[in-house]
Design an enzyme around this catalytic site. Structure first.
Site, short mmCIF file in Angstrom:
data_model
loop_
_atom_site.label_atom_id
_atom_site.label_comp_id
_atom_site.label_asym_id
_atom_site.label_seq_id
_atom_site.Cartn_x
_atom_site.Cartn_y
_atom_site.Cartn_z
N ASP A 4 -2.92 -9.18 -10.54
CA ASP A 4 -2.09 -9.18 -11.75
C ASP A 4 -0.98 -10.22 -11.71
OD1 ASP A 4 -0.69 -7.86 -9.78
OD2 ASP A 4 -0.17 -6.12 -11.00
N ARG B 51 3.02 -16.49 -2.49
CA ARG B 51 3.71 -16.08 -3.72
C ARG B 51 4.84 -17.06 -3.95
NH1 ARG B 51 1.81 -11.27 -1.52
NH2 ARG B 51 0.83 -9.86 -3.02
N GLY C 120 -2.02 -11.58 -2.70
CA GLY C 120 -2.63 -11.03 -1.50
C GLY C 120 -4.07 -11.49 -1.36
N THR D 28 -8.67 -8.52 -5.78
CA THR D 28 -7.67 -7.65 -5.18
C THR D 28 -8.37 -6.41 -4.64
OG1 THR D 28 -5.83 -6.13 -5.66
CG2 THR D 28 -7.17 -6.83 -7.52
N ARG E 65 -0.57 0.98 -4.07
CA ARG E 65 0.75 1.33 -4.58
C ARG E 65 0.67 1.96 -5.96
NH1 ARG E 65 2.07 -3.73 -2.51
NH2 ARG E 65 1.99 -4.61 -4.61
N ASP F 277 -7.30 -3.54 -4.40
CA ASP F 277 -6.89 -2.31 -5.10
C ASP F 277 -7.78 -1.96 -6.29
OD1 ASP F 277 -4.77 -1.84 -3.37
OD2 ASP F 277 -3.37 -3.03 -4.56
N ASP G 198 -7.48 -2.80 -9.35
CA ASP G 198 -6.55 -2.31 -10.37
C ASP G 198 -6.38 -3.26 -11.55
OD1 ASP G 198 -5.24 -4.27 -8.96
OD2 ASP G 198 -3.37 -3.15 -8.70
#
Length: 328
Positions: free
Chosen positions: A107, A76, A15, A130, A176, A132, A134
């Protein structure tokens, strides 16, 4: 003795995130500064397989530090998940005279880099990008600060209409598996409740919070919902559930979606991208490989890719406590 690095390839994968262009720029200009060549790889790992390469110079990356997304494009690649695909990618890099690879992403990107390094012992350094936030081993990832400010700005505007019409807004934000955007934007925008993927407390606390808001005289409310929250209901089902017991609210749902990914990167993300891009190139020239460059208390650090990919990321309980206190 580590092989001397003369030519570095850079790609973006997964992303997109604001700040990716700034990171590419820093990698390319660091290569120029240290008298190395740089190759841009289009469309991530798929571009490695298709040999979609372009030589980049310091002038190739002018006027991109302020742009969102990634000019190298991202994708991807299912083919890269196969040994045959990775072998083709490796051959293309060797044929192009590339000595090392900088991968910018999250990741999934790091997992691909980890496999690639283990199979071919090819020097890899990752830059975490990212929205997120994360990734383990770094305080911040590229794009997170920009996305957070985008979300807060949107919630501020939604609150204006919520207050004007005695409405309850459920606002879904990305996340998510990690609730960093939801929790921080919830605090920053003054939300009455935040639902997070890290917690599995059902929806009773949300209902309790609405009851408290009603008793305290609040006539409008904002609830921020991370897309991966654990109530077992999607945001529209949550709205229907609330409406059954809180007839006094005119309930609305707003899904912010991909607006969170776009936009010009914040100054914070531009500076972070510049630090990490320079850090990635310097790590490779120092013989480092199979690592991510991150930040720990404003300092650039080297983190093994395996550590960055660990799933036991610590949840900020103190920030959750602050959210609970300030939402009364």
């Amino acid at each position: 003795m580590a092989k001397k690095i003369n030519k570095i390839a850079v790609l973006t994968s997964g992303g997109d995130a604001p700040g990716m262009n700034a990171a590419i720029r820093a990698v390319v200009r660091s290569c120029s500064y240290y008298n190395m060549e740089c190759v841009g790889v289009y469309r991530g790992y798929q571009g490695l397989i298709d040999k979609d390469f372009e030589d980049l110079t310091a002038r190739s990356v002018r006027n991109i530090i302020n742009k969102g997304g990634t000019f190298l494009k991202s994708s991807r690649s299912e083919e890269f998940k196969t040994k045959e695909g990775r072998a083709k990618a490796h051959k293309n890099l060797i044929d192009a005279g590339v000595d090392a690879l900088v991968v910018i992403g999250g990741d999934g990107t790091f997992t691909g880099g980890l496999y690639f390094n283990k199979e071919f012992n090819f020097p890899i350094v990752g830059i975490p990008a990212t929205i997120d936030n994360d990734i383990n081993g770094t305080d911040y990832t590229l794009g997170y600060d920009t996305a957070l400010n985008t979300v807060v700005e949107a919630i501020d505007k939604i609150r204006d209409t919520a207050s004007s019409h005695n409405r309850l807004f459920l606002i879904e934000v990305m996340g998510r598996d990690a609730g960093d955007i939801a929790l921080n934007s919830g605090i920053g925008a003054g939300a009455e409740e935040v639902l997070l993927p890290e917690e599995d407390q059902g929806i009773q606390r949300m209902m309790d919070s609405l009851e408290k808001s009603k008793k305290s005289g609040k006539t409008s409310s904002i609830i921020v919902v991370a897309e991966g929250e654990k109530s077992g209901k999607n945001i529209f089902q949550l709205a229907e559930f609330i409406s059954q017991s809180h007839k006094e609210y005119d309930i609305r749902v707003s899904v912010l979606g991909h607006i969170q990914r776009g936009g010009s990167p914040s100054c914070f993300d531009r500076v972070l991208a510049s630090k990490l891009g320079v850090g990635a190139v310097e790590a490779l020239t120092d013989g480092k490989t199979n690592i991510m460059v991150g930040v720990d208390r404003q300092k650039v650090v080297h983190v093994p890719l395996e550590t960055a990919l660990k799933e036991d990321r610590e949840f900020d309980q103190e920030l959750r406590r602050v959210a609970n206190i300030t939402s009364v």
